[in-house]
Design an enzyme around this catalytic site. Structure first.
Site, mmCIF file in Angstrom:
data_model
loop_
_atom_site.group_PDB
_atom_site.id
_atom_site.type_symbol
_atom_site.label_atom_id
_atom_site.label_comp_id
_atom_site.label_asym_id
_atom_site.label_seq_id
_atom_site.Cartn_x
_atom_site.Cartn_y
_atom_site.Cartn_z
ATOM 1 N N SER A 178 128.677 68.104 12.815
ATOM 2 C CA SER A 178 127.723 67.612 13.808
ATOM 3 C C SER A 178 127.097 68.812 14.499
ATOM 4 O O SER A 178 127.792 69.585 15.171
ATOM 5 C CB SER A 178 128.432 66.749 14.848
ATOM 6 O OG SER A 178 127.612 66.654 16.005
ATOM 7 N N HIS A 230 125.183 66.335 9.992
ATOM 8 C CA HIS A 230 125.179 65.201 10.920
ATOM 9 C C HIS A 230 124.352 65.550 12.152
ATOM 10 O O HIS A 230 124.639 66.524 12.858
ATOM 11 C CB HIS A 230 126.614 64.874 11.316
ATOM 12 C CG HIS A 230 126.766 63.631 12.129
ATOM 13 N ND1 HIS A 230 126.808 62.362 11.589
ATOM 14 C CD2 HIS A 230 126.893 63.453 13.476
ATOM 15 C CE1 HIS A 230 126.962 61.471 12.550
ATOM 16 N NE2 HIS A 230 127.005 62.104 13.718
ATOM 17 N N MET A 279 121.450 57.324 18.470
ATOM 18 C CA MET A 279 122.017 56.707 19.673
ATOM 19 C C MET A 279 120.853 56.514 20.643
ATOM 20 O O MET A 279 120.774 57.156 21.700
ATOM 21 C CB MET A 279 123.115 57.621 20.265
ATOM 22 C CG MET A 279 124.377 57.619 19.415
ATOM 23 S SD MET A 279 125.433 59.051 19.708
ATOM 24 C CE MET A 279 124.690 60.216 18.578
ATOM 25 N N MET A 311 120.108 61.440 20.701
ATOM 26 C CA MET A 311 120.457 60.726 21.940
ATOM 27 C C MET A 311 119.259 60.697 22.881
ATOM 28 O O MET A 311 118.502 61.669 22.950
ATOM 29 C CB MET A 311 121.620 61.432 22.644
ATOM 30 C CG MET A 311 122.838 61.640 21.755
ATOM 31 S SD MET A 311 124.208 62.334 22.695
ATOM 32 C CE MET A 311 125.392 62.628 21.375
ATOM 33 N N ASP A 368 133.638 59.441 13.258
ATOM 34 C CA ASP A 368 132.928 60.387 14.130
ATOM 35 C C ASP A 368 133.573 60.420 15.508
ATOM 36 O O ASP A 368 133.632 59.407 16.201
ATOM 37 C CB ASP A 368 131.464 59.920 14.238
ATOM 38 C CG ASP A 368 130.573 60.865 15.026
ATOM 39 O OD1 ASP A 368 131.038 61.916 15.478
ATOM 40 O OD2 ASP A 368 129.381 60.518 15.172
ATOM 41 N N HIS A 383 122.273 60.132 13.077
ATOM 42 C CA HIS A 383 122.986 59.138 13.879
ATOM 43 C C HIS A 383 122.160 58.849 15.129
ATOM 44 O O HIS A 383 122.111 59.661 16.049
ATOM 45 C CB HIS A 383 124.374 59.724 14.209
ATOM 46 C CG HIS A 383 125.206 58.883 15.112
ATOM 47 N ND1 HIS A 383 126.379 59.345 15.685
ATOM 48 C CD2 HIS A 383 125.063 57.603 15.553
ATOM 49 C CE1 HIS A 383 126.906 58.393 16.435
ATOM 50 N NE2 HIS A 383 126.123 57.332 16.388
ATOM 51 N N ASP A 400 122.956 64.242 15.694
ATOM 52 C CA ASP A 400 123.159 63.265 16.772
ATOM 53 C C ASP A 400 121.908 63.175 17.632
ATOM 54 O O ASP A 400 121.562 64.123 18.337
ATOM 55 C CB ASP A 400 124.361 63.678 17.620
ATOM 56 C CG ASP A 400 125.667 63.430 16.894
ATOM 57 O OD1 ASP A 400 125.877 62.292 16.446
ATOM 58 O OD2 ASP A 400 126.466 64.378 16.762
ATOM 59 N N MET A 457 133.121 54.940 15.180
ATOM 60 C CA MET A 457 133.229 55.924 16.264
ATOM 61 C C MET A 457 134.671 55.966 16.759
ATOM 62 O O MET A 457 135.258 54.925 17.069
ATOM 63 C CB MET A 457 132.322 55.548 17.442
ATOM 64 C CG MET A 457 130.822 55.623 17.196
ATOM 65 S SD MET A 457 130.211 57.235 16.667
ATOM 66 C CE MET A 457 130.671 58.290 18.045
#
Ligand code: DX5
Ligand code: ZN
Length: 219
Positions: free
Chosen positions: A10, A35, A70, A39, A177, A68, A37, A139
């Protein structure tokens, strides 16, 4: 576990001032996926990166970009992430009113579709999507930040998701994760995971340690 374990560093734990070089370094150190992330400061209490950055990073690795999301809503941005070079796009079912529609949109964009199960999300949500998804992400922390501790009670969900995948007969990644270390990696693999996200555990110690850090997670 005979299946090949894949490691997805990540980049949340990378040096953000040198993200491209960091991605190249983990690629060369043996990462299987990258990966990313994403957000929004709304769905989770942190803000990270968007499609423009994903696009800028695309040239630094040919490994699959495991994106991913979010963010809520996710739908207005799915095409942007696909166009930016995401290979796998994962969404949280809580992020919008029609997550099955969102997964279909991702597939229609020619990308792999993932669904993410938070610690508070019942595993039953998977029943409706086993014929669509390419990846299930369990998660093992509440999303928002790197460096949190692995929530062991989620191991049961990994086991349950593995049973659903095997029963489906489909080729679906089972990714975990949050809080992955060489120790918790063993637990996740034993429960049936085959892709491990690792932020802190990959990037600790700097680039000279990445290969050693990644191989320590393979069990
Ligand atoms: C949490 C993110 C994770 C996180 C993992 O919201 O989805 O990918 O960065 O970080 P570590 O491996 O440090 O727990
Ligand atoms: Zn993540």
């Amino acid at each position: 576990m005979s299946k090949n374990i894949r490691i997805a560093p990540s980049i949340l734990s990378a040096d953000f001032a040198r993200l491209g070089e960091e991605i190249r370094a983990v690629d060369e150190a043996g990462a299987d996926y990258i990966h990313i992330d994403v957000m929004d400061g709304h769905f989770v209490p942190n803000i990270t990166i968007g499609p423009l950055v994903v696009k800028a990073l695309r040239g630094f690795s040919e490994k699959p970009f495991d994106t991913h999301l979010m963010i809520s809503p996710a739908d207005p941005y799915l095409k942007n992430f696909a166009d930016a070079g995401a290979d796998i796009i994962s969404i949280h079912p809580e992020a919008g009113p029609d997550f099955i529609g969102s997964l279909k949109t991702i597939k229609d964009l020619g990308k792999k579709a993932g669904i993410v199960i938070n610690p508070g999300t019942p595993v039953a949500v998977l029943d409706e999507v086993m014929d669509i998804v390419d990846l299930i992400l369990v998660m093992t922390v509440n999303p928002g930040f790197g460096g949190q501790s692995f929530i062991e009670s989620q191991l049961e969900k990994i086991t349950a998701a593995r049973a659903l995948i095997n029963a489906s007969g489909r080729d679906i990644d089972l990714e975990v994760d949050g809080g992955i270390t060489p120790e918790t990696a063993k637990l996740a693999i034993a429960a049936g995971a085959d892709v491990l996200v690792a932020g802190t555990a990959t990037f600790t110690g700097g680039p000279l340690r990445y290969a050693e850090n990644i191989s320590a997670l393979r069990g």
